[in-house]
Scaffold this motif. Sequence first.
Motif, PDB file in Angstrom:
ATOM      1  N   PRO A  79       0.818  -1.210   0.000  1.00 53.93           N
ATOM      2  CA  PRO A  79       0.000   0.000   0.000  1.00 53.93           C
ATOM      3  C   PRO A  79       0.852   1.260   0.000  1.00 53.93           C
ATOM      4  CG  PRO A  79      -0.371  -1.323   2.001  1.00 53.93           C
ATOM      5  CD  PRO A  79       0.632  -2.039   1.190  1.00 53.93           C
TER       6      PRO A  79
ATOM      7  N   GLY B 212      -1.498  -6.225   8.290  1.00 54.77           N
ATOM      8  CA  GLY B 212      -2.187  -7.215   7.463  1.00 54.77           C
ATOM      9  C   GLY B 212      -2.483  -8.487   8.224  1.00 54.77           C
ATOM     10  N   THR B 213      -3.731  -8.932   8.115  1.00 54.52           N
ATOM     11  CA  THR B 213      -4.161 -10.140   8.828  1.00 54.52           C
ATOM     12  C   THR B 213      -4.909 -11.083   7.895  1.00 54.52           C
ATOM     13  OG1 THR B 213      -6.078  -8.861   9.585  1.00 54.52           O
ATOM     14  CG2 THR B 213      -4.245  -9.077  11.133  1.00 54.52           C
ATOM     15  N   GLY B 214      -4.391 -11.216   6.644  1.00 52.59           N
ATOM     16  CA  GLY B 214      -4.859 -12.277   5.755  1.00 52.59           C
ATOM     17  C   GLY B 214      -4.070 -13.541   6.078  1.00 52.59           C
ATOM     18  N   SER B 215      -4.055 -14.513   5.165  1.00 53.90           N
ATOM     19  CA  SER B 215      -3.375 -15.787   5.448  1.00 53.90           C
ATOM     20  C   SER B 215      -1.911 -15.597   5.850  1.00 53.90           C
ATOM     21  CB  SER B 215      -3.413 -16.704   4.222  1.00 53.90           C
ATOM     22  OG  SER B 215      -4.723 -17.094   3.974  1.00 53.90           O
ATOM     23  N   SER B 216      -1.223 -14.682   5.174  1.00 57.26           N
ATOM     24  CA  SER B 216       0.212 -14.506   5.461  1.00 57.26           C
ATOM     25  C   SER B 216       0.401 -13.970   6.868  1.00 57.26           C
ATOM     26  CB  SER B 216       0.859 -13.558   4.444  1.00 57.26           C
ATOM     27  OG  SER B 216       0.646 -14.018   3.130  1.00 57.26           O
TER      28      SER B 216
ATOM     29  N   ARG C 156      -6.769  -4.172   9.740  1.00 55.07           N
ATOM     30  CA  ARG C 156      -7.827  -3.360   9.108  1.00 55.07           C
ATOM     31  C   ARG C 156      -9.150  -4.107   9.122  1.00 55.07           C
ATOM     32  NH1 ARG C 156      -6.765  -0.683   3.287  1.00 55.07           N
ATOM     33  NH2 ARG C 156      -7.064  -2.817   2.520  1.00 55.07           N
ATOM     34  N   THR C 157      -9.079  -5.411   8.791  1.00 58.13           N
ATOM     35  CA  THR C 157     -10.290  -6.243   8.794  1.00 58.13           C
ATOM     36  C   THR C 157      -9.960  -7.553   9.499  1.00 58.13           C
ATOM     37  OG1 THR C 157     -10.728  -5.380   6.576  1.00 58.13           O
ATOM     38  CG2 THR C 157     -12.115  -7.204   7.316  1.00 58.13           C
TER      39      THR C 157
ATOM     40  N   LYS D 286     -14.172 -13.667   1.910  1.00 54.51           N
ATOM     41  CA  LYS D 286     -12.719 -13.479   1.824  1.00 54.51           C
ATOM     42  C   LYS D 286     -12.149 -14.855   2.085  1.00 54.51           C
ATOM     43  CE  LYS D 286     -12.092  -8.892   3.852  1.00 54.51           C
ATOM     44  NZ  LYS D 286     -10.924  -8.207   3.311  1.00 54.51           N
ATOM     45  N   ARG D 287     -11.006 -15.190   1.516  1.00 56.92           N
ATOM     46  CA  ARG D 287     -10.493 -16.536   1.727  1.00 56.92           C
ATOM     47  C   ARG D 287     -10.290 -16.798   3.226  1.00 56.92           C
ATOM     48  NH1 ARG D 287      -7.707 -20.452  -1.767  1.00 56.92           N
ATOM     49  NH2 ARG D 287      -6.561 -21.871  -0.446  1.00 56.92           N
TER      50      ARG D 287
ATOM     51  N   ALA E  72       2.286  -7.580   5.558  1.00 53.00           N
ATOM     52  CA  ALA E  72       1.602  -8.825   5.148  1.00 53.00           C
ATOM     53  C   ALA E  72       0.366  -8.401   4.370  1.00 53.00           C
ATOM     54  CB  ALA E  72       1.243  -9.647   6.379  1.00 53.00           C
ATOM     55  N   THR E  73       0.612  -7.548   3.371  1.00 57.10           N
ATOM     56  CA  THR E  73      -0.488  -6.838   2.710  1.00 57.10           C
ATOM     57  C   THR E  73      -0.907  -7.459   1.383  1.00 57.10           C
ATOM     58  OG1 THR E  73       1.234  -5.273   2.013  1.00 57.10           O
ATOM     59  CG2 THR E  73      -0.188  -4.595   3.829  1.00 57.10           C
ATOM     60  N   GLY E  74      -0.430  -8.648   1.098  1.00 56.19           N
ATOM     61  CA  GLY E  74      -1.001  -9.432   0.009  1.00 56.19           C
ATOM     62  C   GLY E  74      -0.534  -9.064  -1.382  1.00 56.19           C
ATOM     63  N   PHE E  75      -1.438  -9.275  -2.335  1.00 56.71           N
ATOM     64  CA  PHE E  75      -1.060  -9.298  -3.744  1.00 56.71           C
ATOM     65  C   PHE E  75      -2.040  -8.508  -4.617  1.00 56.71           C
ATOM     66  CE2 PHE E  75       0.236 -13.127  -1.607  1.00 56.71           C
ATOM     67  CZ  PHE E  75       1.573 -13.252  -1.975  1.00 56.71           C
TER      68      PHE E  75
ATOM     69  N   TRP F 222      -9.801  -9.884  -2.301  1.00 55.38           N
ATOM     70  CA  TRP F 222      -8.923  -9.804  -3.469  1.00 55.38           C
ATOM     71  C   TRP F 222      -9.492 -10.593  -4.647  1.00 55.38           C
ATOM     72  CZ3 TRP F 222      -7.202 -14.584  -4.804  1.00 55.38           C
ATOM     73  CH2 TRP F 222      -6.919 -15.524  -3.805  1.00 55.38           C
TER      74      TRP F 222
HETATM   75  P1  NA7 Z   1      -4.479 -10.885   1.814  1.00 52.77           P
HETATM   76  O1  NA7 Z   1      -5.350 -12.013   2.136  1.00 52.77           O
HETATM   77  O2  NA7 Z   1      -4.852  -9.976   0.696  1.00 52.77           O
HETATM   78  O3  NA7 Z   1      -4.312 -10.025   3.156  1.00 52.77           O
HETATM   79  C1  NA7 Z   1      -3.723  -8.762   3.121  1.00 52.77           C
HETATM   80  C2  NA7 Z   1      -3.961  -8.086   4.447  1.00 52.77           C
HETATM   81  O4  NA7 Z   1      -3.367  -6.798   4.422  1.00 52.77           O
HETATM   82  C3  NA7 Z   1      -5.443  -7.869   4.750  1.00 52.77           C
HETATM   83  O5  NA7 Z   1      -5.649  -8.058   6.122  1.00 52.77           O
HETATM   84  C4  NA7 Z   1      -5.642  -6.414   4.364  1.00 52.77           C
HETATM   85  O6  NA7 Z   1      -6.733  -5.807   4.997  1.00 52.77           O
HETATM   86  C5  NA7 Z   1      -4.341  -5.832   4.820  1.00 52.77           C
HETATM   87  N1  NA7 Z   1      -4.049  -4.554   4.192  1.00 52.77           N
HETATM   88  C6  NA7 Z   1      -3.839  -4.301   2.876  1.00 52.77           C
HETATM   89  N2  NA7 Z   1      -3.609  -2.992   2.693  1.00 52.77           N
HETATM   90  C7  NA7 Z   1      -3.676  -2.416   3.923  1.00 52.77           C
HETATM   91  C8  NA7 Z   1      -3.531  -1.078   4.389  1.00 52.77           C
HETATM   92  N3  NA7 Z   1      -3.291  -0.080   3.543  1.00 52.77           N
HETATM   93  N4  NA7 Z   1      -3.671  -0.853   5.712  1.00 52.77           N
HETATM   94  C9  NA7 Z   1      -3.916  -1.862   6.556  1.00 52.77           C
HETATM   95  N5  NA7 Z   1      -4.076  -3.144   6.167  1.00 52.77           N
HETATM   96  C10 NA7 Z   1      -3.955  -3.408   4.864  1.00 52.77           C
HETATM   97  O7  NA7 Z   1      -2.985 -11.360   1.512  1.00 52.77           O
HETATM   98  P2  NA7 Z   1      -2.181 -12.593   2.132  1.00 52.77           P
HETATM   99  O8  NA7 Z   1      -0.787 -12.509   1.632  1.00 52.77           O
HETATM  100  O9  NA7 Z   1      -2.373 -12.668   3.586  1.00 52.77           O
HETATM  101  O10 NA7 Z   1      -2.894 -13.867   1.533  1.00 52.77           O
HETATM  102  C11 NA7 Z   1      -3.162 -13.961   0.140  1.00 52.77           C
HETATM  103  C12 NA7 Z   1      -3.523 -15.367  -0.218  1.00 52.77           C
HETATM  104  O11 NA7 Z   1      -2.345 -16.182  -0.214  1.00 52.77           O
HETATM  105  C13 NA7 Z   1      -4.425 -16.072   0.716  1.00 52.77           C
HETATM  106  O12 NA7 Z   1      -5.765 -15.726   0.582  1.00 52.77           O
HETATM  107  C14 NA7 Z   1      -4.166 -17.527   0.416  1.00 52.77           C
HETATM  108  O13 NA7 Z   1      -4.857 -17.888  -0.750  1.00 52.77           O
HETATM  109  C15 NA7 Z   1      -2.694 -17.533   0.127  1.00 52.77           C
HETATM  110  P3  NA7 Z   1      -8.201  -5.849   4.301  1.00 52.77           P
HETATM  111  O14 NA7 Z   1      -8.717  -7.230   4.535  1.00 52.77           O
HETATM  112  O15 NA7 Z   1      -7.994  -5.552   2.835  1.00 52.77           O
HETATM  113  O16 NA7 Z   1      -8.958  -4.790   4.988  1.00 52.77           O
END
Ligand code: NA7
Length: 549
Positions: free
Chosen positions: A164, A198-202, A222-223, A342-343, A392-395, A507
């Motif tokens: 981001p 970031g609190t997705g899978s990573s 964030r979520t 969301k996954r 850990a902000t994903g892809f 995503w």
């Molecule tokens: P994800 O699942 O896209 O998670 C990214 C996390 O980063 C998610 O919690 C986002 O919050 C957070 N995020 C992204 N941008 C911001 C900003 N600007 N501020 C705060 N938080 C932010 O990526 P992962 O790498 O964890 O996992 C991807 C996939 O890999 C997973 O689903 C598996 O299939 C394997 P948000 O939820 O967008 O509010």
Amino acid sequence: MTKRDLDVIVVGAGFAGIYMVHRMRQAGRSVRAFEAGSGVGGTWFWNRYPGARCDVESMEYSYGFSEELQQDWEWTERYAPQPEILRYINHVADRFDLRDDIQLETKVVSAHFIEATDSGAGGSSNEGSVATSARWHVVTDDGKSWTARFCVMATGCLSSTNTPDIPGLDSFAGELHHTSRWPREGVDFTGKRVGVIGTGSSGVQCIPIIAREAAHLTVFQRTPNFSIPAHNVPLAADVQAEVKKNYQSIRAENRQRAAAFGINWGPAGGLTFDSTPEERADAFESRWRLGGLGFISVFADLLLDKRANDEAAEFVRGKIRAVVDDPEVAALLSPDHVLGCKRVCSDTGYFEAFNRENVELVDVGRDPVECVTPTGVVTGGREFALDCLVMATGFDAMTGALHAIDIRGRGGQTLKDKWSAGPITYLGLGMSGFPNFFTITGPGSPSVLANMVTAIEQHVDWITDCLEFMRTEGHATIEATTRAETEWVEHVNAVADETLYPTCNSWYLGANVPGKPRVFMPHIGFPPYVEKCDEVVAAGYEGFSLSKD
Ligand code: NA7
């Protein structure tokens, strides 16, 4: 000397790229794969963060194309950790002698389709009668140019990093790492103040481990996300032997499942409200104990009926409340979106980590990150001092890696233009205006909603058969028709609109990347998708136009 005019260029050498190279070699075609990394493995090469692990069971998340391979390889855990998957991919590259046709540390910069009549480039080909046919002209970042009849994008769905645009991020004076670009030598958190955004899978996978090592960990959430315990265990020899005894039939059964995996989930569930509240509680509890992603298939309607989903979601929130000591922290960790849109994550000790005294949870959903300073992260008017910041902000999922390359089809049309309102493909395999150009697990195919390895094998086999058909019939080009791709995109969206998937900012929808078109990208359901691909072939590649020029 390296041949510069090829039958097939493959971009990427993860699971998809290396199997594509293998099939092309078997078919006697000249092929070269370009890979940005210094090793094969794709996702599993780059994502080396602590705790990185597959959320599909090892015995299923593996190639099925070679009986000898699947019999010989020994997995050590129920869910394989990243280093083991990387060893497996390297083993496959060696076992099938693929390395000579894979060029590492090389990025593809551009891929342009040049009509033979436009360029006069033509050149020699292995296929005699098509000596002057149109070709893809590919330029790599070492300054070299290549040509090929076919261009296959094996660029992965989760390979383009999303960082981001947070003011001041570059000014951070401590260590800054993105989970998907983790240093090979690892990171020592001992004694450090660490922040994870970031609190997705990573995030969910690395947070419990960092929490144990660091002096202090601040999690910027964030979520909140739903996460089911993985219940990972060493893989017992008898369990492994039993699967191996029945591997062919297990793989075949999996191809009939919606997501192409789930051998241990038991029979498909019925409708949520056909059960009594006690039966429902038992069913949720037993899937919770089983662990992992199977939880969302405990009933067949969890992603179709919001009331049903609420029941399952509330069960998980109850588990979070039971694990997390502080009720305020538990409330903050409890998602209120639809379970599974969301996954869903699969964890080892995620919620438990928040009971540690050195772990703090900060709600950046309420107070977004304002900026990063040289010494920390500012949110809600307060600076959190950090020695190390983990993104850990994903892809930029599914389309990001393709858009990173200057791809141009007929008449110089760019892929970016074609996809300006969202990806348009036929079957997630090809598109109009881009002849002899294939995407493996592209948008419009099950890809990330399926067992990726199975989805990859199906795509690579389909492309291989298609190329063989063209060779036999003397076709020079294949290209999806505009009508077929329009109807397909409508179909993919119609299927998604029947479900609860589009209800949150995932995503899957591109919602995590500011400015990205909001379109549901994967096709839901593996078996109907495969059936459609097979029908298209049986009807003489219906929806594609084939040309002998
Ligand atoms: P994800 O699942 O896209 O998670 C990214 C996390 O980063 C998610 O919690 C986002 O919050 C957070 N995020 C992204 N941008 C911001 C900003 N600007 N501020 C705060 N938080 C932010 O990526 P992962 O790498 O964890 O996992 C991807 C996939 O890999 C997973 O689903 C598996 O299939 C394997 P948000 O939820 O967008 O509010």
